[in-house]
Each structure stands twice: as C-alpha cells, then as structure tokens.
Motif scaffolding. Structure first.
Motif, PDB file in Angstrom:
ATOM      1  N   GLY A  83       0.762  -1.283  -0.119  1.00  0.00           N
ATOM      2  CA  GLY A  83       0.163   0.225  -0.086  1.00  0.00           C
ATOM      3  C   GLY A  83       0.800   1.557  -0.355  1.00  0.00           C
ATOM      4  N   SER A  84       0.574   2.265  -0.916  1.00  0.00           N
ATOM      5  CA  SER A  84       1.803   3.452  -1.130  1.00  0.00           C
ATOM      6  C   SER A  84       0.695   4.430  -0.083  1.00  0.00           C
ATOM      7  CB  SER A  84       2.005   3.224  -2.153  1.00  0.00           C
ATOM      8  OG  SER A  84       0.211   3.873  -3.176  1.00  0.00           O
ATOM      9  N   GLY A  85       0.015   4.273   0.401  1.00  0.00           N
ATOM     10  CA  GLY A  85      -0.719   5.367   0.966  1.00  0.00           C
ATOM     11  C   GLY A  85      -0.048   6.870   2.304  1.00  0.00           C
ATOM     12  N   ASP A  86      -0.377   7.394   2.573  1.00  0.00           N
ATOM     13  CA  ASP A  86       0.512   8.679   2.755  1.00  0.00           C
ATOM     14  C   ASP A  86       1.472   7.764   3.964  1.00  0.00           C
ATOM     15  OD1 ASP A  86       0.436  10.463   1.713  1.00  0.00           O
ATOM     16  OD2 ASP A  86      -1.407  11.189   2.378  1.00  0.00           O
ATOM     17  N   ILE A  87       0.688   6.520   5.257  1.00  0.00           N
ATOM     18  CA  ILE A  87       1.058   6.755   6.826  1.00  0.00           C
ATOM     19  C   ILE A  87       2.072   5.702   5.323  1.00  0.00           C
ATOM     20  CG2 ILE A  87       0.534   5.880   8.396  1.00  0.00           C
ATOM     21  CD1 ILE A  87      -2.162   6.129   8.167  1.00  0.00           C
ATOM     22  N   LEU A  95      -1.986  -1.868  -4.942  1.00  0.00           N
ATOM     23  CA  LEU A  95      -2.396  -2.441  -5.907  1.00  0.00           C
ATOM     24  C   LEU A  95      -3.008  -2.305  -7.251  1.00  0.00           C
ATOM     25  CD1 LEU A  95      -4.588  -5.201  -6.135  1.00  0.00           C
ATOM     26  CD2 LEU A  95      -5.753  -3.490  -4.883  1.00  0.00           C
ATOM     27  N   MET A  96      -3.113  -1.182  -6.715  1.00  0.00           N
ATOM     28  CA  MET A  96      -3.479  -0.237  -7.934  1.00  0.00           C
ATOM     29  C   MET A  96      -2.560   0.764  -8.961  1.00  0.00           C
ATOM     30  SD  MET A  96      -6.756   0.066  -7.694  1.00  0.00           S
ATOM     31  CE  MET A  96      -7.555   0.865  -8.192  1.00  0.00           C
ATOM     32  N   PRO A  97      -2.319   0.812 -10.083  1.00  0.00           N
ATOM     33  CA  PRO A  97      -1.561   1.586 -11.794  1.00  0.00           C
ATOM     34  C   PRO A  97      -0.895   3.117 -10.406  1.00  0.00           C
ATOM     35  CG  PRO A  97      -3.953   1.387 -11.879  1.00  0.00           C
ATOM     36  CD  PRO A  97      -4.144   0.864 -10.630  1.00  0.00           C
ATOM     37  N   TYR A  98      -1.957   3.385  -9.353  1.00  0.00           N
ATOM     38  CA  TYR A  98      -0.794   5.008  -9.109  1.00  0.00           C
ATOM     39  C   TYR A  98      -1.425   4.498  -7.357  1.00  0.00           C
ATOM     40  CZ  TYR A  98      -5.978   4.909  -8.565  1.00  0.00           C
ATOM     41  OH  TYR A  98      -7.252   4.649  -7.875  1.00  0.00           O
ATOM     42  N   SER A  99      -0.502   5.805  -6.954  1.00  0.00           N
ATOM     43  CA  SER A  99      -0.394   6.030  -5.877  1.00  0.00           C
ATOM     44  C   SER A  99      -1.387   6.762  -4.770  1.00  0.00           C
ATOM     45  CB  SER A  99       1.367   6.459  -5.210  1.00  0.00           C
ATOM     46  OG  SER A  99       0.976   6.248  -3.823  1.00  0.00           O
ATOM     47  N   SER A 100      -2.071   5.932  -3.496  1.00  0.00           N
ATOM     48  CA  SER A 100      -2.892   6.718  -3.559  1.00  0.00           C
ATOM     49  C   SER A 100      -2.287   7.851  -2.135  1.00  0.00           C
ATOM     50  CB  SER A 100      -3.727   5.981  -2.637  1.00  0.00           C
ATOM     51  OG  SER A 100      -3.155   5.168  -1.359  1.00  0.00           O
ATOM     52  N   ARG A 144     -12.128   9.140  -8.646  1.00  0.00           N
ATOM     53  CA  ARG A 144     -12.297   7.531  -9.006  1.00  0.00           C
ATOM     54  C   ARG A 144     -10.478   7.660  -8.891  1.00  0.00           C
ATOM     55  NH1 ARG A 144     -15.933   5.103  -7.063  1.00  0.00           N
ATOM     56  NH2 ARG A 144     -18.006   6.066  -7.369  1.00  0.00           N
ATOM     57  N   ARG A 145      -9.998   7.854 -10.424  1.00  0.00           N
ATOM     58  CA  ARG A 145      -8.745   7.857 -11.440  1.00  0.00           C
ATOM     59  C   ARG A 145      -8.027   9.351 -11.299  1.00  0.00           C
ATOM     60  NH1 ARG A 145      -9.963   9.012 -16.299  1.00  0.00           N
ATOM     61  NH2 ARG A 145     -11.649   9.710 -16.910  1.00  0.00           N
ATOM     62  N   SER A 146      -6.649   8.559 -12.223  1.00  0.00           N
ATOM     63  CA  SER A 146      -5.810   9.971 -12.104  1.00  0.00           C
ATOM     64  C   SER A 146      -6.479  10.680 -13.373  1.00  0.00           C
ATOM     65  CB  SER A 146      -4.480   9.657 -12.319  1.00  0.00           C
ATOM     66  OG  SER A 146      -3.866   9.283 -11.103  1.00  0.00           O
ATOM     67  N   PHE A 147      -6.366  12.159 -13.702  1.00  0.00           N
ATOM     68  CA  PHE A 147      -6.629  12.647 -14.733  1.00  0.00           C
ATOM     69  C   PHE A 147      -5.656  14.461 -14.905  1.00  0.00           C
ATOM     70  CE2 PHE A 147     -10.615  11.902 -13.194  1.00  0.00           C
ATOM     71  CZ  PHE A 147     -11.956  11.851 -14.426  1.00  0.00           C
ATOM     72  N   SER A 189      -5.143  21.233 -13.203  1.00  0.00           N
ATOM     73  CA  SER A 189      -3.727  20.862 -14.079  1.00  0.00           C
ATOM     74  C   SER A 189      -4.204  19.269 -13.580  1.00  0.00           C
ATOM     75  CB  SER A 189      -2.510  21.344 -13.517  1.00  0.00           C
ATOM     76  OG  SER A 189      -2.596  21.231 -13.000  1.00  0.00           O
ATOM     77  N   HIS A 190      -3.854  18.702 -12.838  1.00  0.00           N
ATOM     78  CA  HIS A 190      -3.899  17.394 -11.994  1.00  0.00           C
ATOM     79  C   HIS A 190      -4.874  17.060 -11.066  1.00  0.00           C
ATOM     80  CE1 HIS A 190      -1.626  14.066 -10.822  1.00  0.00           C
ATOM     81  NE2 HIS A 190      -2.091  13.996  -9.846  1.00  0.00           N
ATOM     82  N   MET A 191      -5.370  15.993 -10.916  1.00  0.00           N
ATOM     83  CA  MET A 191      -6.251  15.345  -9.648  1.00  0.00           C
ATOM     84  C   MET A 191      -5.505  14.282  -9.754  1.00  0.00           C
ATOM     85  SD  MET A 191     -10.353  17.025 -10.304  1.00  0.00           S
ATOM     86  CE  MET A 191     -10.138  16.607 -11.737  1.00  0.00           C
ATOM     87  N   ALA A 192      -5.829  13.141  -8.201  1.00  0.00           N
ATOM     88  CA  ALA A 192      -5.642  12.442  -8.475  1.00  0.00           C
ATOM     89  C   ALA A 192      -6.340  11.314  -7.475  1.00  0.00           C
ATOM     90  CB  ALA A 192      -4.248  11.726  -8.107  1.00  0.00           C
ATOM     91  N   PRO A 193      -7.063  10.127  -7.249  1.00  0.00           N
ATOM     92  CA  PRO A 193      -7.455   9.498  -6.282  1.00  0.00           C
ATOM     93  C   PRO A 193      -7.128   9.513  -4.773  1.00  0.00           C
ATOM     94  CG  PRO A 193      -7.330   7.998  -7.847  1.00  0.00           C
ATOM     95  CD  PRO A 193      -6.343   9.415  -8.014  1.00  0.00           C
ATOM     96  N   GLY A 194      -5.767  10.205  -4.556  1.00  0.00           N
ATOM     97  CA  GLY A 194      -4.884  10.142  -3.378  1.00  0.00           C
ATOM     98  C   GLY A 194      -4.856  11.714  -2.795  1.00  0.00           C
ATOM     99  N   GLU A 195      -5.629  13.046  -3.379  1.00  0.00           N
ATOM    100  CA  GLU A 195      -5.567  14.025  -3.045  1.00  0.00           C
ATOM    101  C   GLU A 195      -7.109  14.359  -2.532  1.00  0.00           C
ATOM    102  OE1 GLU A 195      -2.619  16.665  -4.674  1.00  0.00           O
ATOM    103  OE2 GLU A 195      -0.634  14.786  -4.397  1.00  0.00           O
ATOM    104  N   MET A 196      -7.505  14.904  -1.872  1.00  0.00           N
ATOM    105  CA  MET A 196      -8.872  15.443  -1.652  1.00  0.00           C
ATOM    106  C   MET A 196      -9.024  16.992  -2.724  1.00  0.00           C
ATOM    107  SD  MET A 196     -10.852  17.105   1.328  1.00  0.00           S
ATOM    108  CE  MET A 196     -10.716  15.253   1.934  1.00  0.00           C
ATOM    109  N   GLU A 197     -10.119  16.587  -3.530  1.00  0.00           N
ATOM    110  CA  GLU A 197      -9.984  17.836  -4.299  1.00  0.00           C
ATOM    111  C   GLU A 197     -11.619  18.872  -3.542  1.00  0.00           C
ATOM    112  OE1 GLU A 197      -8.621  19.030  -7.122  1.00  0.00           O
ATOM    113  OE2 GLU A 197      -7.302  17.404  -6.919  1.00  0.00           O
TER     114      GLU A 197
END
Lengths: 418, 478
Positions: free
Chosen positions: A160-164, A185-190, A363-366, A386-394
């Motif tokens: 798991g690549s969550g912040d903790i 697990l996912m194709p991107y880090s959370s 839900r996915r990277s933008f 310019s960028h959005m990812a599931p790991g970052e609250m908007e």
C-alpha cells in the motif's frame, strides 16, 4: 453529568472544534479523549509537513497538535482523558467510562463527533498465507517506533502506498531497517506526490504499481512474502511472482472512519465515505449532532481537518444559541461517474452562508481537466485543474448566489478531461 | 509417580483433566504449545452439533448426543458463552432432499430431539437470508454455538485450581514403559506415571508410536475460514449447513457467540499440518458460502484462519485403551463432532481410568468459574466493578470494549496468559475489527509490566513469534 457541548475525540478535529465553539461563545465544553492525552494520531506523526495551509509554516505532528492544545489552556474547555465513549443515544446522551469517574452518562446540549478513523487490516483484504508475527498496520508500527521507541523489523515490505505507508518506509529506513519494496495494488499511488518523492525515491525504495502480496511465509515470524503483478481487474497474474525474504510486512491499505457510535445513535451514514451524511454546517441526520475530520471523510492534510472542525464547532455553537436550522429548500449534492464521493451530501438553502466549500475525490487520475457543477442541464460553475488523483482530496467553493437561479434541488459534481 | 499423564491440552485433554480433577489422583497435563487450546481446538467452526451426522450405533453418535445435552449446565457452571441457536441443513436439489431425509432418520435413531424437515417456505421464514434456490432444510433446534478455546481454558483452569499440574511448552519426545508404568520424557524432565491419556490431537499417532502402539491413521485436513465483522453478525440467526459430502459437513455460515459471522470451512488433505491460508481455499469457501447466503458481505471480513482436522477414513472416533500397550488410552481421531462430544468423551475416559485406579472423590473439589466481562454488565454493575477496581474503567481494546481490569484478572487466573494471543483468547482484546492494531501495543505493555519481562521478549503466540526486533536509535543512545 451535563455539558453544553460534548466532543467525542481529542485529536486534531476535536481540538479545533472545541476552540472554534469556545470562540463562538460556548463556555461549557467537554472533550472526551480515549488516549492518555489529546492530539490523536498527530502525536505519533513526528515527521514534518503539517500546518503549511493553516499556520503558513511547516510543523511536525506533535507541534501542530501542541499549538491547539496550547490554545485550549486559555479557554474553559474541559478534557476528560483516558475516557472511552461506549454509547451515544439520539437524545445526545453519551455513556462513558474511565478510571476516575467510573461509568457516566453525559447529557449534552450538542455533540460533535470527532472519532477519526482506523486502519484497514490484513483481514479486510484477505491476504493468504500464515498468521505469523511481523505483520503490522503502518500506523501500529508508527506507534511502536515513534512513541514506544521499538523497532518492528529488519527487512520490510510495505503493501500500500498510502501516506502512512510511505512515511513509514522512510522512517524505518532512517532507523536502520531495509525496506525492500513498496507494493501498490492500483496503477497509481494513493499517497501525496511529495511523499512518494521524499520517502521512496530519495531512498531508492522501489515502488511496484499494479502489484499485490499474494502469500506470506513463516510459521512464527514472517520469513518472506510473495508479490504478484495484477491485471486490470486487480487479479494476480500467475507467473509474475516475486519472492522477498523479509521479516516484516507493513500494511497501508486504507482508512475507515470510526462510526460505531454514530451507528448506535442511528445517524445516517454515506456508504461512499463510510462517514455520516452531513449538511452544509457539518450537522448529521440527527439534529444537534455534528461531525468533522476523518470520521466524516478521510483527509490527506490535517490543515483541512482543522478547517472542517472549526465549521463544526461554530455550527454547534449556533445550534446551542439559536436552535435548529429551518428545513426549507433542501439541495442534494452528488458526484458523477468518476467521482467517488462528494461532501456535504445535503445543503439547506435557507441556512446556507454566502459560500460553502465542497470536497470530493476522483476515482482515477486526471491530467488537464475540469470540475463542473451542474443542476440538470445548466452548468453552474466550472473549475480548471492541471492534475487530479484519487490520493488527493479536491475542494471547490460554491457561492450561494449560483443556487438562486437554479430551479431543481439536485447538484451534480462532475469531472472531465479538458 | 503420577497416576495419569494427559498428553495435550486441547478440548479433549482439558475435558479429561476437568473430569479427573474431581478424584484423588495425581494428574499432569503436558502441552507442547505455549498455551492451552492452541491447536485444532482454537481453529474450527465452533459448533455444538445436534447429532444427526454420525452413523447410528457408533460411539461417535452416542457421544455427540450426550455431549450436546451436557453443554448447557457445563457452560453455565464454567461461565462460557454458549447459545442454542439451532441449525439448518439446506437442500438445493431433489437428491439433497433425500439426503435430508436420511439425516433426519439418522438423527432420530441417534436420539436427537425435535428434528424437523422444513419446506423451502418454512426455511425462508426462519432464515430470510438463505438462497432463493433452497428446496428445504433439516432443522435441529438443539445445535448451538460456543467459544471452544474459552471452554477448554475454563475446564483446564478448574482442573489446575483443584490440583492438576499443567506444563506448557512441554512437548513429549519419548515414552518408556517398564515394570507396569510409563516414563514420559520431555526436554526438561522425565515423568513416571501409571496411565497415559493420549489427547495429542493431530499428533496422537506420533504419541502412539512413542509408546509402542501402532499409530492410527491421521489425515491432515485443512479447513479455511472467514470471520466477518459484527455488522454481518446477524446475517443468519442459526447455523446454516449445506448437505454433507465425503469431505465433511461442508461450508457453513453461522453467527458466533462473540457476535461475528463465521464462514467456512473447505476441506483439503495436506502433507503437513500447515495452517496457512491459500487463495484457492478461500475462494472455494467464499463461493460455497455465497451459495447458501448470497447476500453475505465478504468485504466485511476481519480475519481469515485455517485449522487442521485430525481426519481418518473411519466412521468413529479412535478412542479406547490400546490393545498393544495396556495403560495407554488413546483419544485419537477426534474429528467433527469432537468438540461437542468432548465432555462425554471425558466421562468415558474417567470410567476407563476407574477400572484401573481407585477413584475416590476429592472432598475439597471446587467446581465452576466466574469471569467479569465488562461490556456485558449493566450500568449499575459497571459502576460497582469500577468502584472496587478502577482499572475496569480503562478500556484497552476499543473494538471489543475490554478493560485493563479484565486483562489483569486473566493474568491472575490459574493459567495466566504469557502472549498477546493468549490475552486475546481469554478476554477478547484484539478480536475485533481493528484486529489489535490499537490495543496490541498496550496489551504488550501490560504483559511486560505484569510478567516483569522486556517488551522485546513478549511473543504474539508460540516461541519465535517475536513482535519487536530491538530499540530505535534514540532509545539505544539513552
């Protein structure tokens, strides 16, 4: 016992809520904290990076908590530490227990839920293998290392690549352990991008995206784990197994808001956030009960927890001083297909201030993209990113005046590639 | 010279110790593990079976029904959670309806009370979550659910309190026989005894070999489980079986006495007693369970585990005095319904012992046990226990509401825990949805403080299951 305002949880959310309510004129405030001291999870987050938004400077977790604990000293807020809230009723009675006062029922004029969240465990993701010692959630390991001063292992794999998980990869490396891999697990880090750079890349720790742990070996202590690549449906692909000889597996596989008390009280929860459904002022489905922080939605940055908690604190004060909000026109906020959740779930138009903050996750990277607020076919507002990812609250701001011209009572928040 | 050495302190060994503790006998239990109930006993479906499965006329059939009937009084006396929730065996085909009829007849022949064959509608009315595909069920109201490790612990505690010696971490390495008595050899000592009760579970065959007996057949049959969160705990209100097959009773879905939902097991014969979970086994278990209860929320899983059954090809337990080695009583081949039968097996074992040694009842035997479970107390009772001991006011395990007072009471019990899992089995700390993430370190601190040993030396479970590998750099400098 009685209290005008009872706050369940003395972590960052509870502390900020207490101070805001006090500033708004409430004097009889009680914080119920189950640990020995306030501060919550911040106390074990000894790394820096806290406070950039809120204080405009970079603090460690204990320093950030300390600022709020210091502010409390000049208030009449009371803290009952080492105190566990066992039950909450819809009538705002909290059943608590501690060693000094024993078993108590606290009748509160208003309640703020600030219980935070807990970590998902191995069971939640059913990792096969033995049940040896040496498997820790990242937060539990962090407590051992940073609070108790003990090391949890020598050769570590992090799932798991969550912040903790990222923070702990660096922490254990600095303490002399060898972190062999971070597996996601996912194709991107959370996790936050800055943490990937500062905690993995700077230390040469490989990040395996679209991989997971498929076996754990070792009868008494972990002796190794198998890591496999997964397909687009997140199923392990046979033949891609890599074996890591390690004595420790750290899990950073998600956080779950701790809403057992909310459920006992009968508060409506949102299955998307696993937290209470809230109105524009952080009030839950039961009048006079408010919620803030990770019990509502899992945040990435404590600064935004503080902000949300202040709103809850001010709103609880207003409830105590002026009573319930008029129901009036009720607007619901929902997310489009690439949005995993939106908050608040409901907006009382008549009670709404000039502007409110909406928060959500994708839900996915933008890449270059747009956030669109829509009511029926009418576009109320759009915001560029310019960028959005599931790991970052908007977060976006919704001005009340935009809703004046809207006839329907449903707003949809959508995201689109620009 | 001991009168009896019991080898193994799983549910069978503990039940025998409890039974024999009532008499003036010198009894020692030898347990290889660091704790009682640490083998098959802790990792099974935790069901008290009604008794319609065993073949009529077998000892198994008799002991099952007898053991079942003993449970209410036994669990009340020992303060063990036990609930007669009843069981349904589901039929999904016409053929399986015939199987239900066979089970019904078997159960009736075995003396199982109140068995009923239900229609699909009747089944759905009682258990709304079972599949629409169900064609009928066999309902057995006397089936129940229990905490097997607490039962075992309680029986062993009463035995120890009444003079039985329990030696943990004491594997038997050899057995000698001469002059009409045995010498049981462990790494630490040699123990002379008149009789041996072999309750070594999946290792019973090895003990038979050591004693000069012909070892019984043991097939290590692994069963894998899911344990779901309490939010799923009332998905069904009784034990939901599928029709038994040649591998056993099949995958069940059942509430647990602790309020969770248990799902499993599969059955896989393996070469060594390896309790690892496998994705294959878990997938099978999950798929089968969904067949019975399609709405099951497996995502609410909090723990997987696996247990090893001591299987064999026979239709009965392999119990009795060895034909080859007089004085060796084997309690082997204890497959399902061994847990249910355990108190009845122990009574039988005591009868056998009584034919060899004179049994006189202890005048000062004290039966029973009382445990404070804080979360089950009323508000007034909570106030009272905290007034007497403030540590009942300190919640250590948040998920299961377990207090420091309860942990300390366990540490002062006749068989105190020495490990994190030992505490968990006694008081439930770490059994909940966070699986010890929050309370593990605090339980470890309490163990370290109370046992007077460093944090680094506290194990999760068996020797070698160390949790910590040393101090951090800052602590080393201090």
């Amino acid at each position: 016992m009685k209290a005008q305002l009872a706050i369940i949880g003395g972590g960052p959310a509870g502390l900020a809520a207490a101070i805001a309510a006090h500033e708004a004129g409430v004097r009889d405030i009680l914080i119920l904290e189950r640990d020995r001291e306030c501060g919550g999870i911040l106390n074990q987050c000894i790394h820096n990076g806290f406070g950039l938004h809120y204080f405009g400077e970079e603090l460690t977790g204990p320093e950030y908590a300390g600022r709020f604990i210091d502010m409390l000293k000049d208030t009449s807020v009371r803290v009952l530490s080492d105190t566990m809230a066992l039950d909450l009723t819809p009538e705002r009675v909290i059943h608590t227990v501690n060693t000094a006062e024993g078993y108590m029922q606290i009748e509160a004029g208003a309640v703020i839920l600030a219980m935070g969240c807990r970590e998902r465990t191995r069971g939640a993701i059913s990792i096969p293998g033995t049940r040896a010692a040496g498997i820790f959630t990242a937060g539990a390991a962090q407590r051992y290392v940073n609070i108790e001063g003990y090391m949890v292992g020598k050769r570590v794999v992090v799932l798991g690549s969550g912040d903790i998980g990222l923070i702990m990869s660096r922490r254990l490396t600095l303490e002399g352990a060898e972190v062999l891999a971070c597996v996601e697990l996912m194709p991107y880090s959370s996790g936050l991008t800055r943490n990937i750079v500062q905690c993995l890349e700077d230390f040469g720790i490989p990040l395996y995206l679209s991989h997971t742990v498929t076996d754990i070996r070792g009868k008494n202590r972990v002796e190794g784990v198998t890591v496999s690549r997964v397909d687009e449906n997140r199923r392990p692909i046979p033949g891609t197994e890599m074996i890591f000889d390690c004595d420790t597996l750290l899990l950073s596989v998600g956080l779950i808001p701790e809403n057992e008390l909310s459920k006992q009280a009968g508060i409506i929860l949102d299955p998307r956030t696993n937290g209470p459904e809230v109105y524009e002022n952080m009030e839950c489905s039961i009048p006079g009960i408010f919620a803030c922080g990770n019990v509502v939605q899992v945040h990435d940055l404590v600064d935004f927890v503080s902000e949300e908690a202040q709103l809850a604190g001010r709103s609880a004060a207003e409830f105590l001083q002026k009573g319930s909000k008029p129901a009036g026109r009720l607007i619901t906020l929902t997310g489009g297909s690439d949005v995993s959740y939106t908050l608040p779930q409901k907006i009382r138009f008549d009670a709404m201030p000039d502007r409110i903050k909406l928060s959500f996750r994708v839900r996915r990277s933008f890449g270059e993209s747009k956030i669109i607020l829509r009511a029926g076919d009418a576009i109320l507002a759009s915001f560029k990113r310019s960028h959005m990812a599931p790991g970052e609250m908007e977060r976006v701001t919704l001005p009340k005046k935009l809703l004046n011209e809207v006839s329907g009572n449903e707003i949809i928040l959508e995201v689109k590639e620009a | 010279m001991q009168d009896i050495v019991i080898i193994g302190c799983g549910v069978i060994g503990a039940a025998c110790a409890y039974e024999l503790a009532k008499y003036n006998l010198a009894v020692t239990i030898l347990e290889a593990s660091s704790d009682v109930a640490n083998g098959t006993t802790k990792a099974n479906s935790a069901i008290i079976h009604a008794g319609y499965d065993p073949i009529p006329g077998t000892g198994m059939a008799k002991l099952n029904v007898e053991g079942n009937a003993m449970m209410d009084a036994l669990c009340r006396r020992l303060d063990i959670p036990f609930k007669r929730v009843g069981s349904h065996v589901l039929a999904f085909t016409e053929e399986e309806l015939i199987t239900l009829r066979t089970l019904y007849e078997r159960g009736t022949a075995n003396g199982v009370p109140e068995l009923r064959l239900l229609t699909a509608e009747e089944t759905k009315a009682m258990e709304p979550s079972v599949s629409e595909e169900v064609k009928g069920s066999l309902f057995a109201p006397t089936a129940g659910i229990i905490s097997p490790w607490e039962l075992t612990l309680a029986m062993a505690e009463v035995a120890v309190r009444n003079g039985v010696t329990l030696k943990l971490n004491t594997p038997v390495t050899a057995i000698e026989r001469r002059d009409g008595h045995f010498t049981v050899i462990t790494p630490k000592e040699r123990i002379d005894c008149r009789l041996i009760l072999n309750a070594a579970g999946i290792h019973a065959g090895e003990i038979m070999s050591m004693a000069g007996d012909t070892p019984c057949e043991t097939v290590f049959s692994r069963g894998e489980y899911y344990l779901l969160d309490k939010s799923e705990g009332d998905r069904v209100s009784s034990v939901i079986f599928q029709c038994p097959n040649r591998d056993g009773k099949g995958v069940l879905v059942a509430p647990t006495v602790h309020g969770n939902l248990i799902v499993g097991p599969n059955a896989e014969s393996i070469d060594s007693p390896d309790t690892a979970n496998t994705s294959r086994g878990l997938n099978f278990t999950r798929t089968q369970a969904m067949k019975s209860v399609p709405s099951l929320s497996i995502r609410d899983n909090i723990r997987n585990f696996a247990g090893i059954r001591a299987n064999h090809s026979g239709e009965d337990f392999l119990i009795g005095e060895s034909a080859k080695v007089p004085g060796l009583f084997n309690l082997a081949g204890i497959k399902s319904p061994g847990l249910t039968a355990s108190p009845a097996i122990a009574k039988l074992a005591a009868e056998w012992v009584g034919k060899r040694l004179s049994l006189t009842e202890k005048q000062d035997f004290t039966d029973g046990r009382k445990v404070i479970r804080f979360k089950h107390l009323t508000a007034a009772e909570k106030q009272t226990v905290i007034a007497e001991n403030p540590l009942y006011g300190r919640v250590i395990c948040r998920c299961e509401t377990v207090t420091e007072g309860e942990i300390l009471a366990a540490l002062r019990s006749p068989i105190p825990p020495t490990t994190i899992n030992g505490v968990k089995r006694r008081v439930g700390a770490g059994m909940g949805r966070c699986q010890g993430g929050f309370c593990g370190p605090r339980v470890q601190e309490i163990l370290s403080r109370e046992l007077g040993i460093p944090m680094e030396e506290i194990n999760l479970d068996e020797d070698g299951s160390y949790i910590l590998t040393g101090r951090t750099k800052g602590e080393q400098i201090k």
